[in-house]
Design an enzyme around this catalytic site. Structure first.
Site, PDB file in Angstrom:
ATOM      1  N   HIS A  75      32.874 -12.547  46.409  1.00 53.94           N
ATOM      2  CA  HIS A  75      33.716 -12.156  45.264  1.00 53.94           C
ATOM      3  C   HIS A  75      34.421 -10.834  45.512  1.00 53.94           C
ATOM      4  O   HIS A  75      33.880  -9.928  46.145  1.00 53.94           O
ATOM      5  CB  HIS A  75      32.899 -12.114  43.965  1.00 53.94           C
ATOM      6  CG  HIS A  75      31.852 -11.037  43.889  1.00 53.94           C
ATOM      7  ND1 HIS A  75      32.088  -9.791  43.362  1.00 53.94           N
ATOM      8  CD2 HIS A  75      30.539 -11.038  44.242  1.00 53.94           C
ATOM      9  CE1 HIS A  75      30.992  -9.068  43.395  1.00 53.94           C
ATOM     10  NE2 HIS A  75      30.026  -9.797  43.928  1.00 53.94           N
ATOM     11  N   ASP A 192      29.782  -4.280  47.287  1.00 56.48           N
ATOM     12  CA  ASP A 192      29.444  -5.480  46.515  1.00 56.48           C
ATOM     13  C   ASP A 192      30.697  -5.886  45.752  1.00 56.48           C
ATOM     14  O   ASP A 192      30.995  -5.324  44.709  1.00 56.48           O
ATOM     15  CB  ASP A 192      28.284  -5.146  45.575  1.00 56.48           C
ATOM     16  CG  ASP A 192      27.963  -6.237  44.575  1.00 56.48           C
ATOM     17  OD1 ASP A 192      28.360  -7.378  44.784  1.00 56.48           O
ATOM     18  OD2 ASP A 192      27.319  -5.911  43.549  1.00 56.48           O
ATOM     19  N   GLU A 226      32.620 -12.821  39.263  1.00 58.97           N
ATOM     20  CA  GLU A 226      31.194 -12.834  39.576  1.00 58.97           C
ATOM     21  C   GLU A 226      30.445 -11.781  38.779  1.00 58.97           C
ATOM     22  O   GLU A 226      29.317 -12.023  38.328  1.00 58.97           O
ATOM     23  CB  GLU A 226      30.981 -12.600  41.078  1.00 58.97           C
ATOM     24  CG  GLU A 226      29.554 -12.864  41.560  1.00 58.97           C
ATOM     25  CD  GLU A 226      28.602 -11.674  41.404  1.00 58.97           C
ATOM     26  OE1 GLU A 226      27.380 -11.863  41.545  1.00 58.97           O
ATOM     27  OE2 GLU A 226      29.086 -10.541  41.130  1.00 58.97           O
ATOM     28  N   GLU A 227      31.045 -10.614  38.601  1.00 59.17           N
ATOM     29  CA  GLU A 227      30.340  -9.508  37.949  1.00 59.17           C
ATOM     30  C   GLU A 227      30.063  -9.764  36.471  1.00 59.17           C
ATOM     31  O   GLU A 227      29.283  -9.039  35.858  1.00 59.17           O
ATOM     32  CB  GLU A 227      31.135  -8.204  38.112  1.00 59.17           C
ATOM     33  CG  GLU A 227      31.237  -7.697  39.546  1.00 59.17           C
ATOM     34  CD  GLU A 227      29.895  -7.247  40.132  1.00 59.17           C
ATOM     35  OE1 GLU A 227      28.883  -7.252  39.391  1.00 59.17           O
ATOM     36  OE2 GLU A 227      29.856  -6.890  41.314  1.00 59.17           O
ATOM     37  N   ASP A 247      26.991 -12.455  49.681  1.00 60.54           N
ATOM     38  CA  ASP A 247      27.097 -11.342  48.743  1.00 60.54           C
ATOM     39  C   ASP A 247      26.298 -10.175  49.298  1.00 60.54           C
ATOM     40  O   ASP A 247      25.884 -10.183  50.457  1.00 60.54           O
ATOM     41  CB  ASP A 247      26.599 -11.786  47.362  1.00 60.54           C
ATOM     42  CG  ASP A 247      27.201 -10.991  46.219  1.00 60.54           C
ATOM     43  OD1 ASP A 247      27.466  -9.792  46.397  1.00 60.54           O
ATOM     44  OD2 ASP A 247      27.385 -11.566  45.132  1.00 60.54           O
ATOM     45  N   HIS A 327      25.597  -1.059  42.988  1.00 63.30           N
ATOM     46  CA  HIS A 327      26.332  -0.715  41.775  1.00 63.30           C
ATOM     47  C   HIS A 327      26.508   0.790  41.609  1.00 63.30           C
ATOM     48  O   HIS A 327      26.839   1.266  40.514  1.00 63.30           O
ATOM     49  CB  HIS A 327      25.690  -1.327  40.532  1.00 63.30           C
ATOM     50  CG  HIS A 327      26.033  -2.768  40.344  1.00 63.30           C
ATOM     51  ND1 HIS A 327      25.878  -3.425  39.147  1.00 63.30           N
ATOM     52  CD2 HIS A 327      26.548  -3.686  41.207  1.00 63.30           C
ATOM     53  CE1 HIS A 327      26.277  -4.683  39.269  1.00 63.30           C
ATOM     54  NE2 HIS A 327      26.679  -4.870  40.523  1.00 63.30           N
TER      55      HIS A 327
END
Length: 354
Positions: A75, A192, A226-227, A247, A327
């Site tokens: 993603h 990510d 995706e998030e 991922d 993150h």
């Protein structure tokens, strides 16, 4: 550094430089679509705004699911913010896009994209951010209610900010601060999952330039939601018997993966990945002498699981380059990227050497 590694790294850096929080991915999609087309693929935009492409033709069906068509997913949507209000000082209050955590976004430079196309810079700060003035600075919990975007414009009121064309619903993008060290560490926000997008582009380049023809039909889908949980829930061809999400591999306390390795996920918060897929990934990594780890991720969900929840009957798996500080300001390594690429080659019946 070989040509494929250089290509994956350069593509990753380029994609990281294009702001693309979830829901605001058109600019990144335009670039990635062009990258596939430069490689000679007939890539298409999905209605959601993702990229879909077949990188290797093959039979639509097979007696063994391990030989049937497979969908590789990564993603390109990231974390970010959305303006939810403008306060009396003309500063911006935010609502998170995805899991953007205010604790590690404090004092980060950002960009505000208006609906008219103008872009303004600013900084995400604690309210009353001067420690020489604010006696509660150390004790204040960093939350979206306690923080604001201070614009790099001479605004003193809500009306001043509105006069710039800024309004509720505008997108706020945080500076990725990408750097690659001489020792091979890749440091950036949003590895990510833009690192994996670079890896899938590298795999597509490898197939095209070497004229390799795996026995399986191989699709790639670069998703854009995706998030927020539904990136991989659509655009799955009817002939797909397996989804492999590429991922971020988790690095942290209680896990064995390092940034230099490829992680194979056996289970995450959504449950176990398909036992036969995980076993086959482990066997491929061992046979190819790929540096890997197998872990259980306690707080994680993937595009592959979103596909299963949409109702498709298929196997699923998850791999990725080891990434620390997920993150946040994330860190991986060129070797982790290379090991992920090598595992893809091995698993999809390519030659077993980098």
């Amino acid at each position: 550094m070989n040509d494929i590694t250089s290509y994956m790294l350069e593509q990753t850096k380029k994609i990281l430089s294009i702001d693309s929080p979830t829901g605001f991915t058109a600019h990144a999609a335009e670039y990635v679509l062009g990258a596939y087309k430069k490689l000679g693929y007939d890539a298409k935009l999905t209605n959601k705004g993702g990229i879909f492409v077949c990188v290797n033709d093959g039979p639509d069906q097979a007696d063994d699911p391990a030989d049937a068509p497979i969908l590789l997913e990564a993603h390109m949507d990231t974390l970010g913010g959305m303006v939810c209000s403008i306060n009396e000082k003309g500063r911006l209050m935010l609502s998170a896009l995805g899991g953007m955590n205010p604790n590690n976004a404090e004092a980060e430079n950002c960009r505000v994209y208006t609906r008219s196309g103008k872009v303004y810079s600013g900084t995400f700060q604690l309210k009353n951010a001067s420690i020489h003035v604010n006696g509660s600075y150390n004790d204040t919990a960093r939350s979206y209610d306690a923080m604001e975007v201070v614009l790099d414009e001479p605004v003193e009121s809500k009306a001043d900010t509105e006069a710039l064309g800024i309004m509720t619903g505008d997108i706020v993008c945080f500076d990725p601060r990408t750097t690659v060290t001489e020792s091979g560490y890749i440091k950036s926000r949003f590895l990510d999952d833009k690192l994996s997008v670079g890896i899938l582009l590298g795999f597509a380049k490898y197939l095209k330039e070497t004229a390799k023809k795996p026995a399986r039909k191989i699709y790639q889908h670069i998703t854009v939601f995706e998030e927020v949980g539904h990136g991989g829930s659509a655009s799955i061809p009817a002939d797909v018997a397996e989804i492999l999400a590429v991922d971020m591999g988790c690095v942290g306390d209680g896990l064995s993966c390092k940034e230099t390795q490829v992680s194979i996920c056996a289970k995450d918060s959504g449950g176990p990945y398909h036992y036969d897929v995980v076993s086959a990934l482990i066997e491929a990594a061992r046979t190819a002498k790929v540096d890997f780890a197998v872990d259980v991720y306690p707080h994680y969900g993937s595009d592959a699981e979103a596909g299963l929840r949409s109702g498709i009957d298929c196997r699923h798996g998850l791999i990725g380059s080891g990434v620390y500080a997920s993150h946040g300001y994330e860190r991986s390594h060129v070797k982790g990227m290379e090991n992920t690429f090598r595992l893809l080659k091995a698993y999809l019946n390519q030659d077993y050497h980098a």
